[in-house]
Design an enzyme around this catalytic site. Structure first.
Site, PDB file in Angstrom:
ATOM      1  CG  ASN A 178      -1.677   1.068   1.486  1.00 16.13           C
ATOM      2  OD1 ASN A 178      -1.860   1.927   0.152  1.00 16.13           O
ATOM      3  ND2 ASN A 178      -2.537   1.468   2.357  1.00 16.13           N
TER       4      ASN A 178
ATOM      5  CE  LYS B 165      -0.357   3.346   4.699  1.00 17.28           C
ATOM      6  NZ  LYS B 165      -0.227   3.445   6.243  1.00 17.28           N
TER       7      LYS B 165
ATOM      8  CG  HIS C  72      -5.954   1.959   4.900  1.00 17.20           C
ATOM      9  ND1 HIS C  72      -5.684   3.164   5.826  1.00 17.20           N
ATOM     10  CD2 HIS C  72      -5.171   1.131   4.911  1.00 17.20           C
ATOM     11  CE1 HIS C  72      -4.517   2.741   6.352  1.00 17.20           C
ATOM     12  NE2 HIS C  72      -4.069   1.353   5.514  1.00 17.20           N
TER      13      HIS C  72
ATOM     14  CD  GLU D 205      -3.926  -2.296   7.266  1.00 17.83           C
ATOM     15  OE1 GLU D 205      -2.484  -2.577   6.856  1.00 17.83           O
ATOM     16  OE2 GLU D 205      -4.468  -1.296   7.202  1.00 17.83           O
TER      17      GLU D 205
HETATM   18  P1  PGA Z   1       2.583   0.305   7.651  1.00 17.70           P
HETATM   19  O1  PGA Z   1       1.026   0.679   6.956  1.00 17.70           O
HETATM   20  O2  PGA Z   1       2.948  -1.088   7.172  1.00 17.70           O
HETATM   21  O3  PGA Z   1       3.425   1.386   7.459  1.00 17.70           O
HETATM   22  O4  PGA Z   1       2.195   0.141   9.406  1.00 17.70           O
HETATM   23  C1  PGA Z   1       0.005  -0.483   6.740  1.00 17.70           C
HETATM   24  C2  PGA Z   1      -1.086   0.095   6.317  1.00 17.70           C
HETATM   25  O5  PGA Z   1      -1.423   1.216   6.567  1.00 17.70           O
HETATM   26  O6  PGA Z   1      -1.775  -0.548   5.478  1.00 17.70           O
END
Ligand code: PGA
Length: 246
Positions: free
Chosen positions: A8, A10, A93, A165
């Site tokens: 991801n 983002k 999310h 998550e």
């Molecule tokens: P992270 O993010 O691996 O940076 O903790 C995971 C996510 O938000 O999907």
């Protein structure tokens, strides 16, 4: 069943860096036994789509709209994502729930549209730290599953994936700290059981939240962790390749 590793990205990269990271992945990730999925931002996705055709990397989106088409200024249709070769879409999310006030009814509508287009939703659910500290994580997750999946029907088990998550473990969160792999496995066993009851199918559950090259093997070794959803560690080619080659 192959484990899945979903990146991801983002809104962390510009278009040039997104393209460059994709090219590096295509060169360096040849030996992964997992299904790898990358989820770039929408604009990069358009340019990355042709690069991934007939490769081992699948394309995912970070969100999609509640309707196929219509007067939804600024939204992105799952129909158009499908035309670009998108196979997966992250929905619900926690960053969208927090910053954009997405609720379960919206997420439920998005799941329906994605499924109608043959795009596999990756439904994210996770408890906040207060819910965890109060011993309410499971009851929160259970009611979130019921709300987000209300009335949803799937034909095959792999038509929908869940990502657990815990919000307090996501790296962009101020107080983030990783969960123990064994604890994630225990909660994912619970999520699987509940999701199976709702959807009448055995659902794959990924883990996400502060996954890195030091802890990924522990998570992947757990029985009920079917893969990983990775944010920060997916932005570094060296770290991401080492996770993909576990
Ligand atoms: P992270 O993010 O691996 O940076 O903790 C995971 C996510 O938000 O999907």
């Amino acid at each position: 069943m192959k484990k899945m590793i979903v990146a991801n990205w983002k809104m962390q990269l510009n278009i040039k860096d997104s393209l460059s990271l994709t090219k590096k992945m295509l060169q360096q990730l040849k030996f992964s036994s997992a299904q790898i999925v990358i989820c770039p931002d929408y604009l990069s996705l358009v340019l990355i789509s042709p690069l991934l055709k007939k490769t081992f990397i699948a394309l995912g989106a970070q969100d999609s709209a509640v309707a196929e088409f219509g007067a939804y200024t600024g939204e992105i249709s799952a129909v158009n994502l499908r035309q670009l070769g998108v196979k997966y879409v992250i929905l619900g999310h926690s960053e969208r729930r927090n910053h954009l006030h997405e609720n379960s009814a919206i997420i439920n509508a998005k799941i329906r549209v994605a499924l109608s287009q043959g795009i596999i939703p990756i439904l994210c659910i996770g408890e906040k730290l207060t819910e965890r500290n109060n011993g309410e994580a499971e009851s929160y997750l259970n009611s979130e599953l019921h709300r987000a999946l209300k009335g949803i029907k799937i034909k095959r088990a792999r038509d929908l994936i869940i990502a657990y998550e815990p919000i307090w473990a996501i790296s962009t969160n101020h107080a983030a700290r990783p969960i123990l792999a064994s604890e994630a496995d225990r909660i994912q066993t619970f999520i699987k059981k509940k999701a199976q009851r709702i959807l009448k199918k055995k659902i794959a559950v990924l883990y996400g939240g502060s996954v890195n090259d030091q802890n990924a093997a522990d998570f992947l070794a757990q029985k009920n962790i079917d893969g990983l959803l990775i944010g920060a560690a997916a932005l570094q080619i060296k770290e991401f390749s080492s996770i993909c080659s576990i």
